[in-house]
Enzyme design. Structure first.
Site: not given
Ligand code: DON
Length: 581
Positions: A477-478, A98, A426, A455, A384, A404, A402
């Site tokens: 997908g965050g 990370r 984040d 994350s 991501t 982000n 990712t």
């Molecule tokens: O680490 C994380 O949770 C976010 N930066 C991830 C972002 C993400 O998955 C966006 N994807 N569609």
């Protein structure tokens, strides 16, 4: 490391009869690679067919994605990778690569005159850039677990960057969607635009500077990125865009080996990412809460009574349990989770049977949204990416990486050819103020120099009876990463769906704040009405989210790879190295 734990037994595993006999267990019939980009998947397939193992293939695919999937695949970002060896005697591992906050970064830099955070600063300027973790992480992962020479796993990415490849529909759409962001970066314009417009489907994308950076990386390892010319170019780019990242931040970056979280669900061992990702804890908490509800009785009753469920046996009552469990666990996330090197994360407490029971008894028959202001629901972006690999010896890698948001902060390092992340967003830069995904947090995830932002990445490997790899999966997908992985596991393990059905099925998402639960298109309207009657605030949205890249395999069988139909990825089996007797 304060979050390290012995294996967590979250529920009993009475159904391990297939594993009553001691191993060794036969490996799968062949290897399998799944990723969001067919060219990258093929790179992994070739590496396995040349005798590389899952670590070689995973690193080669991740590097290929940095070329062919620039919105997410990256050198200038970070991620998490889980390794599970075929030999159950070998402990699973997780590498945390990370990004970290630069030493000179301060929360005040993100505030306007009245003390309010300016979202654009943590998303679209040099201040948004965390110290990249991918080059260090992919190298360390390969060094410890790979088998081929490092140059052999970087080579395919160099080829793709130098010779170029044909822009597919997905990349063309991503470039068009982020045109404004990318136009601001002269470096990005030079690479991704032609005659003032973003590259279109069918155009050829060549990235000579990226090829040279990758060549240097192949030759010199992480020093070729974190020191010397590339490091200087990176720092110049970030500073020209208002950032504070320094050469010392790059030189001091370390990836960290962490003990993965391990929990049980119905005889399956779930091996997944620990803090500073919230993914594993939320996944294991929700599964453990749900394990105490009569899911099977409810499914059988629903199917018998022909109650509305789209034929899968998922009733409105069961969905109510799913949603409330997600809500409770995301509230825990906001309160307690952060970088375990900076704050004490009570992992054992959060996953303890007492805690799980306490959370479970809080779930009644009606929705129980925490009283919090609604915040706008952020839209999904393609930022991501996840890849899953199973090698013919039965070793598995689950890797999520990712920048982000889509194309990160949009800055492409001139002279070095790679994009930079905006992972600083984040952090909970101001407590209670939502980030790009609507997530809020408190002091546990406050910004601090050298700290890793929390994350949601959830690279996961499932082992049958704690012995043999049964599934490998993850998603972008965050926060929707966590619920996407969760729902695929629930659908396959509780509702008897095939992996392909479970991945394609419509998803729902609840993250505590905002209290609204989102539904993809495709849910039965009577089910949704039933949930409204229980007091749930629902929103049906047009878009679909996540992009699960998954493998399922029976002991000694042929693995099945599924790339989410929501995006344009692929699954490829690797030919067995030698004919099996
Ligand atoms: O680490 C994380 O949770 C976010 N930066 C991830 C972002 C993400 O998955 C966006 N994807 N569609």
């Amino acid at each position: 490391m304060r979050s390290c734990l012995p294996a967590l037994v979250l529920s009993s595993c009475a159904s391990v009869s297939a594993f009553d006999e001691p191993g060794p267990w036969p490996p799968p019939e062949r290897g399998m690679v799944v990723s969001e980009q067919p060219l990258a998947t093929s790179v992994g397939q070739r590496i396995l067919e040349r005798g590389g193992n899952a670590a070689d293939a995973a690193v080669a695919v991740a590097l290929a994605l940095s070329v062919v999937h620039p919105a997410a695949g990256n050198l200038g970002g970070g991620g998490f990778a889980v390794w599970v060896a075929h030999d159950p005697g070998e402990a699973p591992l997780c590498l945390d690569f990370r990004e970290t906050a630069p030493a000179a970064l301060r929360p005040e830099l993100f505030l306007d005159g009245s003390g309010k955070p300016v979202a654009a600063r943590s998303l679209e300027t040099g201040l948004a850039v965390g110290v990249p973790g991918s080059p260090r992480g992919l190298f360390d992962f390969h060094e410890r677990l790979g088998r081929l020479p490092f140059s052999a796993v970087v080579e395919p990415a160099i080829e793709l960057a130098r010779r170029g490849f044909v822009v597919d529909r997905q990349l063309a759409e991503e470039l068009a969607e982020e045109r404004v962001l990318l136009e601001r970066s002269p470096g990005a314009q030079e690479v991704f635009f032609r005659a003032g417009s973003p590259l279109a489907e069918g155009d050829r994308l060549r990235q000579e500077e990226l090829a040279q950076t990758l060549e240097r990386y192949a030759r010199e390892g992480p020093d070729g990125f974190y020191r010397g010319e590339v490091a200087a170019l990176l720092v110049d780019e970030v500073r020209a865009a208002g950032g504070v990242l320094a050469l010392e931040d790059l030189a001091g970056y370390e990836a960290k080996w962490r003990e993965p979280l391990r929990g049980w669900f119905r005889g399956l061992e779930i091996v997944t990412a620990p803090p500073p990702s919230s993914g594993g804890i939320v996944l294991l908490q929700v599964l453990a809460i749900l394990d105490g509800f009569p899911l099977d009785e409810e499914r059988v009753r629903t199917l018998r009574q022909g109650e509305s469920s789209g034929g899968d046996g998922i009733s409105e009552r069961a969905l109510h349990w799913w949603i409330e469990a997600m809500r409770l666990s995301f509230a825990e996330r906001a309160e307690h989770l952060g970088d375990p090197d900076f704050v004490s994360v009570p992992v054992a407490l959060l996953l303890s049977p007492e805690r799980i029971s306490k959370l479970r008894v809080g779930i009644g028959e009606l929705a129980n949204p925490a009283v919090r202001p609604l915040v706008a629901s952020p839209s999904e972006s393609r930022d991501t990416t996840h890849l899953s690999v199973l090698d013919p010896e039965g070793n598995a890698v689950s890797l999520t990486t990712t920048l982000n948001t889509s194309f990160g902060c949009g800055l492409l390092v001139r002279g070095a050819g790679f994009l930079l992340n905006n992972e600083i967003d984040d952090f909970a830069i101001v407590p209670g103020s939502p980030n790009a995904y609507g997530l809020v947090g408190g002091s546990a995830n406050a910004l601090a120099p050298g700290k890793r932002p929390l994350s949601s990445m959830t690279p996961t490997v499932v082992r049958e009876g704690g012995q043999v790899v049964r599934a490998v999966l993850g998603s972008p997908g965050g926060p929707r990463i966590i619920t996407s992985v969760l729902e695929v596991l629930l659908r396959t393990e509780v509702y008897g769906q095939s992996l392909a059905e479970a991945v394609a099925a419509p998803r729902l998402h609840q993250q505590w704040n905002p209290p609204v639960t989102e539904f993809e298109p495709g849910w039965d309207s009577l089910l949704l009405q039933g949930l409204r009657n229980r007091g749930h605030v629902l929103e049906t949205v047009d878009e679909r989210w996540g992009s699960v890249q998954a493998i399922a395999v029976e002991v000694g069988g042929a693995p099945l790879g599924v790339s989410d139909p929501r995006s344009g990825g692929s699954a490829r089996a690797a030919r067995p190295l030698e004919p099996r007797r």
